[in-house]
Motif scaffolding. Structure first.
Motif, PDB file in Angstrom:
ATOM      1  N   VAL A 184     -59.033 -16.335 -42.254  1.00 34.91           N
ATOM      2  CA  VAL A 184     -58.577 -16.801 -43.347  1.00 34.91           C
ATOM      3  C   VAL A 184     -57.284 -16.025 -43.964  1.00 34.91           C
ATOM      4  O   VAL A 184     -56.457 -16.238 -44.276  1.00 34.91           O
ATOM      5  N   ILE A 185     -57.235 -14.511 -43.251  1.00 35.68           N
ATOM      6  CA  ILE A 185     -55.542 -13.794 -43.579  1.00 35.68           C
ATOM      7  C   ILE A 185     -55.049 -14.524 -43.285  1.00 35.68           C
ATOM      8  O   ILE A 185     -53.484 -15.084 -43.235  1.00 35.68           O
ATOM      9  N   LEU A 186     -55.166 -15.072 -41.384  1.00 35.45           N
ATOM     10  CA  LEU A 186     -53.603 -15.259 -40.809  1.00 35.45           C
ATOM     11  C   LEU A 186     -53.885 -16.877 -41.540  1.00 35.45           C
ATOM     12  O   LEU A 186     -52.279 -17.147 -41.238  1.00 35.45           O
ATOM     13  N   ASP A 187     -54.572 -17.864 -42.324  1.00 35.74           N
ATOM     14  CA  ASP A 187     -54.575 -18.741 -42.129  1.00 35.74           C
ATOM     15  C   ASP A 187     -53.611 -18.637 -43.796  1.00 35.74           C
ATOM     16  O   ASP A 187     -52.145 -19.921 -43.578  1.00 35.74           O
ATOM     17  N   LYS A 188     -53.812 -18.277 -44.339  1.00 38.92           N
ATOM     18  CA  LYS A 188     -52.823 -17.880 -45.481  1.00 38.92           C
ATOM     19  C   LYS A 188     -51.541 -17.361 -44.849  1.00 38.92           C
ATOM     20  O   LYS A 188     -50.427 -17.850 -45.499  1.00 38.92           O
ATOM     21  N   LEU A 189     -51.398 -16.589 -44.017  1.00 45.86           N
ATOM     22  CA  LEU A 189     -50.041 -15.963 -43.364  1.00 45.86           C
ATOM     23  C   LEU A 189     -49.345 -17.052 -42.919  1.00 45.86           C
ATOM     24  O   LEU A 189     -48.035 -17.259 -43.061  1.00 45.86           O
ATOM     25  N   ASN A 190     -49.895 -18.065 -42.129  1.00 47.94           N
ATOM     26  CA  ASN A 190     -49.547 -19.136 -41.490  1.00 47.94           C
ATOM     27  C   ASN A 190     -48.319 -20.044 -42.610  1.00 47.94           C
ATOM     28  O   ASN A 190     -47.733 -21.106 -42.282  1.00 47.94           O
ATOM     29  N   GLU A 191     -49.304 -20.296 -43.824  1.00 43.57           N
ATOM     30  CA  GLU A 191     -49.046 -21.020 -44.657  1.00 43.57           C
ATOM     31  C   GLU A 191     -47.758 -20.377 -45.464  1.00 43.57           C
ATOM     32  O   GLU A 191     -46.559 -20.873 -46.040  1.00 43.57           O
ATOM     33  N   SER A 192     -47.576 -19.065 -45.630  1.00 45.66           N
ATOM     34  CA  SER A 192     -46.338 -18.240 -45.802  1.00 45.66           C
ATOM     35  C   SER A 192     -44.489 -19.012 -45.610  1.00 45.66           C
ATOM     36  O   SER A 192     -45.000 -19.851 -43.914  1.00 45.66           O
ATOM     37  N   LYS A 193     -43.824 -19.244 -45.962  1.00 46.87           N
ATOM     38  CA  LYS A 193     -42.608 -18.793 -45.348  1.00 46.87           C
ATOM     39  C   LYS A 193     -41.222 -18.174 -45.414  1.00 46.87           C
ATOM     40  O   LYS A 193     -41.331 -17.415 -45.854  1.00 46.87           O
ATOM     41  N   VAL A 194     -40.266 -18.886 -44.500  1.00 46.67           N
ATOM     42  CA  VAL A 194     -39.107 -18.067 -44.492  1.00 46.67           C
ATOM     43  C   VAL A 194     -37.708 -18.225 -43.751  1.00 46.67           C
ATOM     44  O   VAL A 194     -38.267 -19.440 -43.974  1.00 46.67           O
ATOM     45  N   LYS A 195     -37.176 -17.781 -43.932  1.00 47.86           N
ATOM     46  CA  LYS A 195     -36.316 -18.194 -43.684  1.00 47.86           C
ATOM     47  C   LYS A 195     -34.820 -17.108 -42.773  1.00 47.86           C
ATOM     48  O   LYS A 195     -35.778 -15.907 -43.107  1.00 47.86           O
ATOM     49  N   PHE A 196     -34.937 -17.633 -41.764  1.00 50.13           N
ATOM     50  CA  PHE A 196     -34.181 -16.331 -40.317  1.00 50.13           C
ATOM     51  C   PHE A 196     -33.306 -16.753 -39.739  1.00 50.13           C
ATOM     52  O   PHE A 196     -32.899 -17.749 -39.256  1.00 50.13           O
ATOM     53  N   SER A 197     -32.586 -16.088 -39.058  1.00 57.52           N
ATOM     54  CA  SER A 197     -31.468 -16.389 -38.163  1.00 57.52           C
ATOM     55  C   SER A 197     -32.119 -16.892 -36.744  1.00 57.52           C
ATOM     56  O   SER A 197     -32.618 -15.644 -35.976  1.00 57.52           O
ATOM     57  N   GLN A 198     -31.750 -17.478 -36.139  1.00 57.61           N
ATOM     58  CA  GLN A 198     -32.697 -17.431 -34.833  1.00 57.61           C
ATOM     59  C   GLN A 198     -31.107 -17.575 -33.461  1.00 57.61           C
ATOM     60  O   GLN A 198     -29.469 -18.037 -33.681  1.00 57.61           O
ATOM     61  N   ILE A 199     -30.603 -16.851 -32.483  1.00 54.67           N
ATOM     62  CA  ILE A 199     -29.634 -15.972 -31.651  1.00 54.67           C
ATOM     63  C   ILE A 199     -30.288 -16.424 -30.650  1.00 54.67           C
ATOM     64  O   ILE A 199     -31.598 -16.636 -29.909  1.00 54.67           O
ATOM     65  N   THR A 200     -30.464 -17.503 -29.548  1.00 53.81           N
ATOM     66  CA  THR A 200     -30.294 -18.083 -27.965  1.00 53.81           C
ATOM     67  C   THR A 200     -29.182 -17.736 -27.311  1.00 53.81           C
ATOM     68  O   THR A 200     -28.179 -18.507 -27.247  1.00 53.81           O
ATOM     69  N   LEU A 201     -29.591 -17.039 -26.007  1.00 54.81           N
ATOM     70  CA  LEU A 201     -29.145 -16.510 -25.292  1.00 54.81           C
ATOM     71  C   LEU A 201     -29.384 -17.500 -23.817  1.00 54.81           C
ATOM     72  O   LEU A 201     -30.378 -17.891 -23.173  1.00 54.81           O
TER      73      LEU A 201
END
Length: 430
Positions: free
Chosen positions: A164-181
């Motif tokens: 249940v905790i994991l399911d709720k966390l998966n519904e959480s929103k995030v903003k991030f920067s992705q650096i790709t090498l």
């Protein structure tokens, strides 16, 4: 033999009466015990299934399979209605109207709009009413006959609570920067080593607070800024790391199909309808008080006990001396009846606040609960997370529903096996 003949005669009479009341162009599709299902009922259900398939874009079944589904569904429904009659269930049209009105109110639409929605789904209003009755009967079966058959273990609750905790966390929103090498399609071991070392070096600099734009210019980095997105929608290689992160974290290096990735978490919004508040739970011991006199003004007498309780709480006397002093004031403490419970915020607020002020092992002033006077000793206090309780409750409800559904499937199979069922179309008898 006579009983069997009478049963067959009764069955034939019921079928003939049903035939007489149907239109000439309607036919009997199925016989279920001493009842029938008409061809028109099956056809209407098939139409509803077709509309449901169209609206949900699922793989379309052919007419034969849809008919089989409809027949099985109507057989189950008929068995449920027969059970409803056996247990004396009487749901009047007025009661049914009230239930449907509540359902339409919950959907914030009036009854006419609700009926229109049903029509759009290919469900007649009468069919819907029958479905409501069937659900009521199922609820009765689940709560009265099946609930005692299920067993739930603490490990099941704990395991599902984590999910249940994991399911709720998966519904959480995030903003991030992705650096790709980036890496070539078939990189050598040396190329992999160099890129990984570069990624690790960049991570060290970012964690030390170096500016991302400065590093981009220095290393000609490819950076992609991801706006608000749900964690469950991020690539699976990122998901497990993001779910345990917080704002400002630097994650990586993450090896993916395109190269090594570094993530910088810019914002994190946890999806949780419940505040992550902690509250106190108390383990208590209850001692009933009893007067030696049948008629006594308890509240007046208790004024004399306040000083004794204060002495005990200030450690001037022990429990044995306190008991003796209570006896001198014509009260006995029933030490043979000791009730241990856990008290929390859901308990009576006044009592909760009063007990919260006590130190461990101290005793309360007399408290009246359910017509009985007690003194209460607080044994210990501990903090607990409100979300832990909510998640375990959610897990418990999910487990109960899952197990009840399994029990109901088995129960209905037994009912079908013990019923007389004849499908007229293919002359198959079950």
């Amino acid at each position: 033999m006579k009983k069997l003949i009478m049963l067959l005669i009764g069955l034939l009479i019921n079928i003939n009466l049903a035939l007489a009341s149907t239109k000439l162009n309607d036919k009997i599709a199925v016989i279920v015990n001493n009842d029938i299902i008409l061809e028109s009922e099956i056809n209407n259900y098939v139409k509803a299934l077709k509309v449901a398939q169209y609206n949900t874009d699922i793989n379309l079944l052919n007419d034969e399979k849809l008919r089989d589904q409809a027949v099985q569904k109507k057989i189950i429904e008929k068995i449920l209605f027969q059970l409803g009659e056996q247990i004396g269930l009487n749901i009047t049209n007025e009661k049914l109207d009230v239930i449907i009105k509540k359902i339409s109110d919950m959907n914030n639409i009036d009854i006419n709009q609700f009926r229109k929605q049903l029509t759009n789904k290919g469900i007649s209003y009468q069919t819907y009413r029958e479905q409501i009755i069937a659900q009521i009967i199922i609820s009765i079966i689940r709560s009265k006959e099946l609930i005692n058959k299920i067993v739930i273990y603490p490990q099941e609750i704990n395991r599902l609570a984590k999910q249940v905790i994991l399911d709720k966390l998966n519904e959480s929103k995030v903003k991030f920067s992705q650096i790709t090498l980036p890496l070539s399609e078939n990189p050598s071991k040396q190329q992999l080593y160099k890129k990984k070392k570069l990624a690790e070096n960049i991570i060290i600099k970012l964690k030390k607070g170096q500016n991302l734009n400065t590093l981009r210019k220095k290393y000609l980095l490819k950076i992609k800024n991801i706006d608000w997105t749900k964690i469950k929608n991020t690539p699976s290689v990122f998901n497990k790391l993001i779910i345990n992160s917080k704002k400002g974290d630097i994650l990586g290096p993450i090896h993916s199909g395109i190269g090594f990735n570094i993530l910088k978490i810019n914002e994190f919004l946890i999806h949780d309808n419940n505040q992550n508040t902690k509250f106190s739970k108390m383990k208590l011991r209850f001692f009933p008080l009893k007067s030696y006199y049948k008629k006594v003004d308890y509240e007046k007498k208790f004024n004399a006990l306040k000083h004794i309780i204060s002495e005990f709480n200030n450690k001037k006397i022990d429990f044995k001396i306190m008991t003796t002093k209570f006896n001198n004031n014509l009260f006995s403490i029933n030490q043979n009846y000791v009730k241990l419970i856990v008290f929390n915020q859901n308990s009576k607020q006044n009592n909760y606040n009063m007990l919260l002020k006590l130190k461990n092992n101290q005793i309360s002033q007399p408290v009246k609960l359910n017509s009985i006077w007690y003194i209460i000793q607080k044994l210990n206090t501990y903090k607990t997370n409100k979300n832990d309780i909510i998640q375990k409750k959610e897990a418990l409800i999910n487990i109960i529903n899952t197990k009840l559904n399994e029990e109901f499937k088995y129960w209905i199979k037994q009912r079908i096996a013990n019923s007389y069922i004849k499908i007229i179309k293919n002359e198959a008898t079950h």
